[in-house]
Design an enzyme around this catalytic site. Structure first.
Site, short mmCIF file in Angstrom:
data_model
loop_
_atom_site.label_atom_id
_atom_site.label_comp_id
_atom_site.label_asym_id
_atom_site.label_seq_id
_atom_site.Cartn_x
_atom_site.Cartn_y
_atom_site.Cartn_z
CG HIS A 1 -2.62 -7.83 11.70
ND1 HIS A 1 -1.37 -7.39 11.36
CD2 HIS A 1 -2.45 -9.12 12.14
CE1 HIS A 1 -0.48 -8.37 11.57
NE2 HIS A 1 -1.12 -9.41 12.03
CG ASN B 1 9.50 -6.92 0.98
OD1 ASN B 1 8.47 -6.26 0.95
ND2 ASN B 1 10.34 -6.92 2.01
CB CYS C 1 -17.98 -0.71 24.19
SG CYS C 1 -17.74 0.07 25.81
CB SER D 1 -0.94 0.01 1.21
OG SER D 1 -1.92 -1.00 1.08
CG ASN E 1 -1.69 -3.99 4.28
OD1 ASN E 1 -0.78 -4.09 5.09
ND2 ASN E 1 -1.50 -3.94 2.98
CB ILE E 2 -5.76 -1.97 9.32
CG1 ILE E 2 -4.63 -0.95 9.44
CG2 ILE E 2 -5.45 -3.21 10.17
CD1 ILE E 2 -4.41 -0.43 10.86
CG ASP E 3 -4.69 -0.49 3.28
OD1 ASP E 3 -5.40 -1.40 2.79
OD2 ASP E 3 -3.46 -0.41 3.10
CB THR F 1 4.92 -8.52 4.59
OG1 THR F 1 5.05 -8.75 6.00
CG2 THR F 1 5.15 -9.83 3.85
N PRO G 1 2.11 5.15 4.34
CG PRO G 1 2.95 6.93 5.57
CD PRO G 1 1.67 6.37 5.00
CG ASP G 2 6.75 0.61 5.13
OD1 ASP G 2 7.16 1.68 5.63
OD2 ASP G 2 7.50 -0.14 4.48
CG PHE G 3 4.41 -0.31 11.16
CD1 PHE G 3 3.63 0.83 11.08
CD2 PHE G 3 3.96 -1.36 11.95
CE1 PHE G 3 2.44 0.92 11.75
CE2 PHE G 3 2.76 -1.28 12.62
CZ PHE G 3 1.99 -0.13 12.53
NE ARG G 4 8.86 -4.05 12.07
CZ ARG G 4 7.58 -4.38 12.22
NH1 ARG G 4 6.77 -4.35 11.20
NH2 ARG G 4 7.09 -4.71 13.41
CB CYS H 1 -20.53 -2.62 27.95
SG CYS H 1 -20.95 -1.79 26.39
CG ASP I 1 13.90 -4.96 2.86
OD1 ASP I 1 12.82 -5.54 3.04
OD2 ASP I 1 14.11 -3.78 3.21
P1 CNA Z 1 6.35 -3.38 7.65
O1 CNA Z 1 6.96 -4.07 8.80
O2 CNA Z 1 6.35 -1.92 7.65
O3 CNA Z 1 7.12 -3.92 6.36
C1 CNA Z 1 6.82 -3.45 5.06
C2 CNA Z 1 7.77 -4.15 4.08
O4 CNA Z 1 7.40 -3.73 2.79
C3 CNA Z 1 9.23 -3.79 4.29
O5 CNA Z 1 10.03 -4.96 4.17
C4 CNA Z 1 9.51 -2.80 3.16
O6 CNA Z 1 10.86 -2.85 2.71
C5 CNA Z 1 8.56 -3.30 2.10
N1 CNA Z 1 8.14 -2.24 1.17
C6 CNA Z 1 7.56 -1.06 1.45
N2 CNA Z 1 7.26 -0.39 0.33
C7 CNA Z 1 7.69 -1.16 -0.70
C8 CNA Z 1 7.68 -1.02 -2.11
N3 CNA Z 1 7.17 0.08 -2.71
N4 CNA Z 1 8.22 -2.00 -2.86
C9 CNA Z 1 8.76 -3.12 -2.29
N5 CNA Z 1 8.78 -3.31 -0.95
C10 CNA Z 1 8.25 -2.35 -0.16
O7 CNA Z 1 4.84 -3.86 7.44
P2 CNA Z 1 4.21 -5.32 7.66
O8 CNA Z 1 2.92 -5.30 6.97
O9 CNA Z 1 5.17 -6.39 7.35
O10 CNA Z 1 3.99 -5.30 9.24
C11 CNA Z 1 2.84 -5.68 9.80
C12 CNA Z 1 2.09 -4.52 10.48
C13 CNA Z 1 2.13 -3.23 9.74
C14 CNA Z 1 0.64 -4.89 10.51
O11 CNA Z 1 0.23 -5.03 11.81
C15 CNA Z 1 -0.13 -3.77 9.79
O12 CNA Z 1 -1.38 -3.52 10.37
C16 CNA Z 1 0.76 -2.60 9.92
N6 CNA Z 1 0.56 -1.51 8.93
C17 CNA Z 1 -0.47 -1.54 8.03
C18 CNA Z 1 -0.60 -0.49 7.11
C19 CNA Z 1 -1.72 -0.55 6.11
O13 CNA Z 1 -2.81 -1.03 6.42
N7 CNA Z 1 -1.48 -0.05 4.88
C20 CNA Z 1 0.29 0.59 7.14
C21 CNA Z 1 1.32 0.58 8.11
C22 CNA Z 1 1.44 -0.47 8.99
#
Ligand code: CNA
Length: 336
Positions: free
Chosen positions: A185, A281, A193, A86, A166-168, A257, A92-95, A196, A283
């Protein structure tokens, strides 16, 4: 919650780390299954699969994977996705260093990154999570080429299930039916709530979230929490579908991921060892890095480029263009 009883736990232990609560993990079988008639494959595909006496090709390429899909040698594809699918939609992702949310947490006023998904912190201060939720409001973002590739896989009848962290809501927004999805997730489709346990449809809390107000339960006054799975919470019952899906699949795709969150990450090891796994991915991640299998295929780099390359190898480029064109006018956001 009978599904979460002891037999289910035992089944999970076959592959997973045991506990089926979410936690941060930092720290070519084919043919006559299910009564289907055997399919005759080209010499190329048979070579990849090892059918018809030819020896199984050990090292597979992206082209081989495309050939397996295109020739319908893989008809029960399971897909695991994360935040990386996404990021091209502007979420934005997390990591990811620099752009990921863990690098940009100043705005949320939280003591440490994981706090934003911890129940105890949410009860103390729900505002950081609610401001993150506001950014994910349905309609603010649109599916991208990866979501539509998965939709096309579904339209072709080859998607067994899509497991998303993802939660989007963009998988649903791309037109993949809920029956094909496991939103591991949780989602914003409903809220509960924290006092309750009364549940309410998601629409009820968006007005508050968009107005920067904390949503409270109209019955008891407790804080309403969207049904997103926080650290330490049980995953939705549908997650247990993996017990049947993963042993049945004939191809596993893992897209965008870091495979750092359990028990989701361990599912990548729940397919039979003869089943090809394709990781696309930026990496190298998870068990594919530290316990690689001979039939793994890894395509590193930007996901959009990788998906476009696979679509081209599949010969689906024109169909993808048509689908995106048809859907872009239609998408009004997630309908959860
Ligand atoms: P993460 O840990 O942030 O990992 C994302 C992975 O995707 C990393 O290895 C990045 O290098 C890779 N990545 C990011 N963008 C690209 C791209 N354009 N091309 C190739 N690779 C890319 O996220 P995970 O989903 O692994 O972690 C799980 C968490 C993140 C879950 O609990 C989610 O709910 C949570 N999350 C969700 C969202 C969403 O709903 N869009 C956004 C942010 C976090």
């Amino acid at each position: 919650m009978a599904l979460w009883g002891r037999p289910a736990v035992r089944a999970l232990r076959l592959w997973g780390p045991g506990a089926h609560v979410i936690c941060d993990g930092k720290g070519g079988h084919l043919g006559n299954v299910g009564g289907r008639r055997p399919i005759a494959f080209s010499a190329g595909v048979s070579g990849i699969l090892g059918n018809g006496g030819s020896s199984k090709k050990e090292k597979l390429s992206l082209q081989d994977i495309a050939e397996l899909i295109r020739a319908r040698a893989c008809q029960r594809v399971v897909v695991m996705v994360g935040a990386g699918i996404s990021t091209p939609s502007g979420i934005p992702d997390f990591r990811s260093p620099g752009s990921g949310r863990y690098s940009n947490l100043q705005q949320y006023d939280i003591p440490y990154p994981e706090a934003i998904f911890e129940l105890s912190f949410f009860l103390y201060n729900p505002k950081p999570f609610l401001s993150l939720a506001k950014k994910l409001y349905p309609g603010n973002h649109r599916p991208n080429v990866t979501h539509y590739f998965l939709r096309l896989l579904h339209d072709k009848g080859q998607l067994l299930r899509l497991y998303t962290q993802n939660i989007d809501g963009l998988e649903r927004a791309s037109g993949i039916p809920a029956s094909k999805l496991v939103e591991a997730h949780g989602s914003f489709a409903s809220a509960t709530c924290t006092v309750c346990r009364r549940t309410a449809p998601g629409e009820n809390f968006w007005a508050d979230v968009l107005g920067d107000r904390v949503p409270y339960c109209p019955v008891c006054g407790g804080i309403m929490k969207p049904d997103i799975v926080f650290f330490g919470e049980s995953l939705p019952e549908r997650f247990l579908l993996h017990v049947v899906d993963f042993p049945m699949t004939d191809l596993l795709l893992i897209l965008g991921t870091s495979l750092q969150v359990e028990p989701f990450a361990s599912l990548s090891e729940a397919v039979r060892s003869s089943v090809p796994r394709l990781l696309m991915n930026r990496d190298m991640v998870g068990p594919l890095a530290w316990r690689p299998r001979s039939r793994d295929v890894v395509q590193l780099g930007d996901l959009v480029h990788s998906v476009e390359r696979l679509v081209e190898l599949l010969g689906w480029t024109e169909e993808m263009k048509d689908l995106v064109q048809q859907e872009t006018g239609k998408v009004t956001g997630c309908d959860k």
